[in-house]
Design a protein around this motif. Structure first.
Motif, PDB file in Angstrom:
ATOM      1  N   HIS A 195       5.640  23.784   2.369  1.00 35.53           N
ATOM      2  CA  HIS A 195       4.643  24.012   1.730  1.00 35.53           C
ATOM      3  C   HIS A 195       4.070  24.983   1.216  1.00 35.53           C
ATOM      4  O   HIS A 195       2.991  25.284   1.130  1.00 35.53           O
ATOM      5  CB  HIS A 195       3.485  22.914   2.265  1.00 35.53           C
ATOM      6  CG  HIS A 195       4.263  21.479   2.332  1.00 35.53           C
ATOM      7  ND1 HIS A 195       4.552  20.621   1.457  1.00 35.53           N
ATOM      8  CD2 HIS A 195       4.492  20.470   3.609  1.00 35.53           C
ATOM      9  CE1 HIS A 195       4.978  19.441   1.936  1.00 35.53           C
ATOM     10  NE2 HIS A 195       5.138  19.560   3.156  1.00 35.53           N
ATOM     11  N   CYS A 252       4.155  18.597  -5.345  1.00 37.81           N
ATOM     12  CA  CYS A 252       4.865  18.117  -4.300  1.00 37.81           C
ATOM     13  C   CYS A 252       3.845  16.909  -3.580  1.00 37.81           C
ATOM     14  O   CYS A 252       2.833  16.395  -3.752  1.00 37.81           O
ATOM     15  CB  CYS A 252       4.648  19.416  -3.337  1.00 37.81           C
ATOM     16  SG  CYS A 252       5.248  19.151  -1.445  1.00 37.81           S
ATOM     17  N   CYS A 294       2.451  16.780  -0.866  1.00 41.07           N
ATOM     18  CA  CYS A 294       1.346  17.108   0.049  1.00 41.07           C
ATOM     19  C   CYS A 294       0.209  17.311  -0.969  1.00 41.07           C
ATOM     20  O   CYS A 294      -1.013  17.471  -0.632  1.00 41.07           O
ATOM     21  CB  CYS A 294       1.581  18.710   0.538  1.00 41.07           C
ATOM     22  SG  CYS A 294       1.649  19.964  -0.523  1.00 41.07           S
ATOM     23  N   CYS A 296       5.650  23.680  -4.392  1.00 40.71           N
ATOM     24  CA  CYS A 296       5.935  23.920  -3.016  1.00 40.71           C
ATOM     25  C   CYS A 296       7.483  24.372  -2.908  1.00 40.71           C
ATOM     26  O   CYS A 296       8.306  23.937  -3.675  1.00 40.71           O
ATOM     27  CB  CYS A 296       5.733  22.917  -1.833  1.00 40.71           C
ATOM     28  SG  CYS A 296       3.938  22.640  -1.815  1.00 40.71           S
TER      29      CYS A 296
HETATM   30 ZN   LIG Z   1       4.062  20.489  -0.508  1.00 40.91          ZN
END
Ligand SMILES: [Zn+2]
Length: 323
Positions: free
Chosen positions: A166, A176, A178, A183
């Protein structure tokens, strides 16, 4: 008396448990399904059962066991032994795993983020043996890693250090898992490779990947298979995979200046297809001083890295308790 530790690799689909001796040999190993949808209580019940089962199968009693190490998906608080809310363990919210396992076994319990545990495992028993400043990177559905600094695992403030997948490599890049954009994992993981392939096909690229995947969703393996058959688009994608890995590797090398980096995870099954390109880009982009004496190699523990890492974390807690 031979002494042992138990290592438990807790994953979203399986729980792998081993008994390891002081030489680092796996004496016994068993695998149970996690059945994560049944929730934490049932899963922890299976973890406990797996510990008793390896002891029984190896005919080793509780007195010969010094500690239990667990490698688990994060996020977590490794010091306090609390698993916070891993995406692939539904219902696990602030679970005090260390205390729960202590109540069951009355043994020192080590809890580490799975990639950090894997770094310890590769450093003690695998490709990173004797490396003082070592980095382990896993490239599979995501990208994770662990860093060993001066022989010690670098955990960060609460055990979540080295979430290297990340780190941003393109601030305007794709979203992404996340929540952030661009990332490394959104460019260079196995899932990213599959996603790029799908996008190209949607835009009209003719490729053998389509037939190889058949009716399944496209996977990284399909791209690698097509590349090995000489498919032009697949070769282009694999070349880009190496390129993106090299870009991220240069960031890691400039950040941590390791003497050795081991790369594992499912994507490295096809190491020969992308590693030349990866190393070329890495060398182009990393600071020259940080490349001196650097070794970048394929990790060697394979599918045992999870349990060996968890067991390494258990030995580590024995060492710390003896200090
Ligand atoms: Zn990420």
């Amino acid at each position: 008396m031979t002494r042992y530790v138990v290592g438990i690799d807790l994953g979203g689909t399986k729980i792998a448990t081993c008994l390891m001796d002081e030489e680092g040999c796996i004496v016994k190993k068993i695998i149970l399904p996690t059945l994560a949808s049944e929730g934490p209580e049932a899963v922890i019940g299976r973890m406990n059962a797996s510990v008793y089962e390896v002891m029984k199968q190896a005919k080793v009693d509780r007195k010969s066991i010094l500690a239990v190490g667990v490698g688990s998906p994060g996020p977590m608080d490794s010091e306090k032994g609390i698993i916070k809310n891993p995406p692939n363990l539904p219902g696990w919210i602030q679970i005090p795993l260390k205390n729960i396992l202590w109540d069951e076994f009355k043994l020192p319990i080590a809890l580490e983020n799975d990639a950090n545990a894997a770094a310890l495992g590769e450093n003690l028993y695998g490709s990173g043996k004797s490396a003082k400043n070592f980095m382990y990177i896993t490239v599979s559905t995501g990208i994770g890693g662990g860093v060993v600094v001066n022989g010690k695992l670098f955990k960060g403030a609460n055990g979540n250090a080295a979430e290297i997948g990340h780190t941003t490599i393109n601030f305007q890049g794709p979203r992404c898992g996340c929540g952030n954009m661009g990332c490394w994992e959104a460019y260079a993981s196995g899932s990213a490779l599959a996603r790029f392939a799908g996008e190209g096909i949607k835009n009209g690229r003719k490729t053998a990947i389509t037939e190889i995947a058949c009716d399944e969703n496209i996977k990284a393996e399909h791209v690698f298979t097509a590349a090995k058959q000489g498919d032009d688009y697949a070769k282009e994608l694999v070349d880009r995979e190496g390129y993106y890995l090299g870009v991220g590797l240069a960031n890691m090398i400039n950040s941590f200046n390791p003497d050795s980096i081991a790369i594992g995870g499912g994507v490295t099954n096809e190491w020969d297809l992308f590693s030349d390109r990866m190393l070329e880009v890495m060398e182009e982009r990393a600071l020259k001083a940080n490349l001196e004496n650097l070794k970048v190699i394929k990790a060697t523990l394979g599918s045992d890295v999870g349990i060996m890492g968890a067991a390494a974390a258990a030995w580590e807690i024995c060492r710390i308790n003896n200090e």
